[in-house]
Write an enzyme that holds these catalytic residues in place. Sequence first.
Site, PDB file in Angstrom:
ATOM      1  N   GLU A  45       0.818  -1.214   0.000  1.00 25.68           N
ATOM      2  CA  GLU A  45       0.000   0.000   0.000  1.00 25.68           C
ATOM      3  C   GLU A  45       0.853   1.265   0.000  1.00 25.68           C
ATOM      4  O   GLU A  45       2.084   1.217   0.179  1.00 25.68           O
ATOM      5  CB  GLU A  45      -0.945  -0.034   1.212  1.00 25.68           C
ATOM      6  CG  GLU A  45      -1.911  -1.202   1.109  1.00 25.68           C
ATOM      7  CD  GLU A  45      -2.992  -1.212   2.170  1.00 25.68           C
ATOM      8  OE1 GLU A  45      -2.836  -0.521   3.207  1.00 25.68           O
ATOM      9  OE2 GLU A  45      -4.002  -1.915   1.954  1.00 25.68           O
ATOM     10  N   GLU A  56      -1.954  -9.916  -6.250  1.00 31.52           N
ATOM     11  CA  GLU A  56      -1.930 -10.680  -7.516  1.00 31.52           C
ATOM     12  C   GLU A  56      -0.987 -10.038  -8.518  1.00 31.52           C
ATOM     13  O   GLU A  56      -0.195 -10.707  -9.175  1.00 31.52           O
ATOM     14  CB  GLU A  56      -3.338 -10.732  -8.129  1.00 31.52           C
ATOM     15  CG  GLU A  56      -4.374 -11.432  -7.269  1.00 31.52           C
ATOM     16  CD  GLU A  56      -5.125 -10.479  -6.355  1.00 31.52           C
ATOM     17  OE1 GLU A  56      -4.502  -9.586  -5.749  1.00 31.52           O
ATOM     18  OE2 GLU A  56      -6.353 -10.641  -6.248  1.00 31.52           O
ATOM     19  N   CYS A  87      -9.477  -7.924  -7.873  1.00 30.01           N
ATOM     20  CA  CYS A  87     -10.154  -6.701  -8.332  1.00 30.01           C
ATOM     21  C   CYS A  87     -10.156  -6.673  -9.858  1.00 30.01           C
ATOM     22  O   CYS A  87      -9.497  -7.498 -10.521  1.00 30.01           O
ATOM     23  CB  CYS A  87      -9.450  -5.467  -7.767  1.00 30.01           C
ATOM     24  SG  CYS A  87      -7.922  -5.039  -8.639  1.00 30.01           S
TER      25      CYS A  87
END
Length: 129
Positions: A45, A56, A87
């Site tokens: 992050e 991923e 996502c």
Amino acid sequence: MEDYRHLIDRALEARDRAYVPYSRLHVGAALLCEDGEIFTGVNVENVSYGATCCAERTAIFHAVSEGKRKFTAIAVVSDMDKPIFPCGICRQVIAEFRIPTILSGDKNGNYKVYRTEELLPHAFTEFHV
Ligand code: THU
């Protein structure tokens, strides 16, 4: 059906290395190459949230950086009770490398197997000008 236990275990083990000071959601991924090698990834992050990279994509970019191009499956797990799904951006990257199988797992490593085509039907994979 093929047993992906080892791949899920590698994703679970990677999960603990996630860098998640903002969401606190630890995600781990493990990518199986055609030659049997496995590359892992975690979410990384950033204080500027949009700069975050999902587990991923970290795993795929890790493998591609090491010269791999052919993959058979990618596993993803988190520390949630329910299975986690890639996502939309990660699904697009999974489609780019024609990774046919996605394993979606929960915090205990229970998982289900999906075809990438099910999770991203009508993927954008080529263009002509
Ligand atoms: N995230 C992943 O790493 N993979 C997914 O499949 C979904 C979401 C990350 C991004 C962010 O660091 C955190 O989970 C919460 O969205």
